[in-house]
Design an enzyme around this catalytic site. Structure first.
Site, mmCIF file in Angstrom:
data_model
loop_
_atom_site.group_PDB
_atom_site.id
_atom_site.type_symbol
_atom_site.label_atom_id
_atom_site.label_comp_id
_atom_site.label_asym_id
_atom_site.label_seq_id
_atom_site.Cartn_x
_atom_site.Cartn_y
_atom_site.Cartn_z
ATOM 1 N N LYS A 27 -45.305 5.811 41.220
ATOM 2 C CA LYS A 27 -44.266 5.706 40.404
ATOM 3 C C LYS A 27 -44.848 6.745 38.936
ATOM 4 O O LYS A 27 -45.337 8.163 39.558
ATOM 5 C CB LYS A 27 -44.740 4.584 39.645
ATOM 6 C CG LYS A 27 -44.485 3.474 40.086
ATOM 7 C CD LYS A 27 -44.553 1.635 39.483
ATOM 8 C CE LYS A 27 -44.168 0.463 40.010
ATOM 9 N NZ LYS A 27 -44.631 -0.256 39.672
ATOM 10 N N TYR B 53 -34.106 -2.938 40.387
ATOM 11 C CA TYR B 53 -34.651 -3.300 39.253
ATOM 12 C C TYR B 53 -34.132 -4.337 39.021
ATOM 13 O O TYR B 53 -33.661 -5.620 37.563
ATOM 14 C CB TYR B 53 -36.016 -3.579 37.789
ATOM 15 C CG TYR B 53 -36.618 -2.240 38.364
ATOM 16 C CD1 TYR B 53 -38.020 -2.843 39.160
ATOM 17 C CD2 TYR B 53 -37.209 -1.428 38.296
ATOM 18 C CE1 TYR B 53 -39.252 -2.423 39.642
ATOM 19 C CE2 TYR B 53 -37.935 0.286 38.515
ATOM 20 C CZ TYR B 53 -38.848 -0.916 39.129
ATOM 21 O OH TYR B 53 -40.314 -0.140 39.621
ATOM 22 N N ASN C 269 -48.892 1.064 36.568
ATOM 23 C CA ASN C 269 -49.730 0.171 37.871
ATOM 24 C C ASN C 269 -49.220 1.093 39.198
ATOM 25 O O ASN C 269 -50.175 1.039 40.606
ATOM 26 C CB ASN C 269 -49.529 -1.022 38.203
ATOM 27 C CG ASN C 269 -47.846 -1.576 38.531
ATOM 28 O OD1 ASN C 269 -47.367 -0.712 39.035
ATOM 29 N ND2 ASN C 269 -47.725 -2.673 38.879
ATOM 30 N N HIS D 187 -44.850 1.255 43.710
ATOM 31 C CA HIS D 187 -44.447 -0.358 44.071
ATOM 32 C C HIS D 187 -44.251 0.079 45.316
ATOM 33 O O HIS D 187 -44.229 0.790 46.243
ATOM 34 C CB HIS D 187 -42.775 0.466 43.554
ATOM 35 C CG HIS D 187 -42.099 -1.396 44.303
ATOM 36 N ND1 HIS D 187 -41.864 -1.647 43.330
ATOM 37 C CD2 HIS D 187 -41.022 -0.668 45.137
ATOM 38 C CE1 HIS D 187 -40.535 -2.809 44.670
ATOM 39 N NE2 HIS D 187 -40.058 -1.893 45.420
ATOM 40 N N GLU E 78 -34.479 -1.554 49.412
ATOM 41 C CA GLU E 78 -34.606 -0.338 48.642
ATOM 42 C C GLU E 78 -34.575 0.848 49.474
ATOM 43 O O GLU E 78 -34.283 1.719 49.032
ATOM 44 C CB GLU E 78 -36.205 -0.608 47.949
ATOM 45 C CG GLU E 78 -37.111 -1.964 47.193
ATOM 46 C CD GLU E 78 -37.838 -2.638 46.718
ATOM 47 O OE1 GLU E 78 -37.896 -3.837 46.098
ATOM 48 O OE2 GLU E 78 -38.400 -2.314 48.116
#
Length: 150
Positions: free
Chosen positions: A9, A49, A112, A115, A126
């Site tokens: 990310k 998302y 974080n 993914h 995805e």
């Protein structure tokens, strides 16, 4: 062999952790089948998302994931979905164990670093959002016989 989707990310890119994160997967013996350094459009972010649409954090999530480049990846290996998720660590930094990407480098649930698809269905969806079929490279990793001795 199973395939999964993973993504470093924006915070992982901006903090200069790409090499460190990738090294963990390579050292484990996981094959890289595709990679793409890219900016995610709002449209792609919303598709990615979609399960979170309507949740209180949705707009912040979209804003974050489109704020800076990401490194989208397809990994391949036996039980790779579960293995990549374990190496990534729990989403919440206080629950992420030391030795995982999030346990070692993350202090925030939103920032974080990585993914990782949570199921075969998510991985397939995805992967198809981020990669065309011809962008996924099918090749023999010569170390595979040392990783999967069966």
């Amino acid at each position: 062999m199973e395939k999964t989707f993973s993504m470093i990310k924006p915070d992982g890119i901006q903090r200069g952790l790409v090499g460190e994160i990738l090294q963990r997967f390579e050292k484990k013996g996981i094959k890289i089948a595709a990679m793409k350094f890219m900016m995610i459009s709002r449209e792609l972010a919303e598709k990615h998302y979609t399960a979170h649409k309507g949740k209180v954090f949705y707009d912040d999530l979209i804003r974050f994931i489109t704020s800076s480049p990401v490194l989208a990846m397809v990994f391949e290996g036996e039980d790779v979905i579960n293995i990549v998720r374990k190496l990534a660590g729990a989403t919440s930094p206080e629950a992420a164990l030391p030795g995982t990407v999030r346990g070692d480098y993350s202090l925030d649930v939103e920032y974080n670093l990585i993914h990782a698809s949570d199921s075969k269905e998510s991985a397939e969806r995805e992967i198809s959002l981020f990669f065309r079929e011809e962008e996924i490279i099918n090749y023999e990793l010569i170390t595979a016989k040392w990783v999967y001795p069966k």
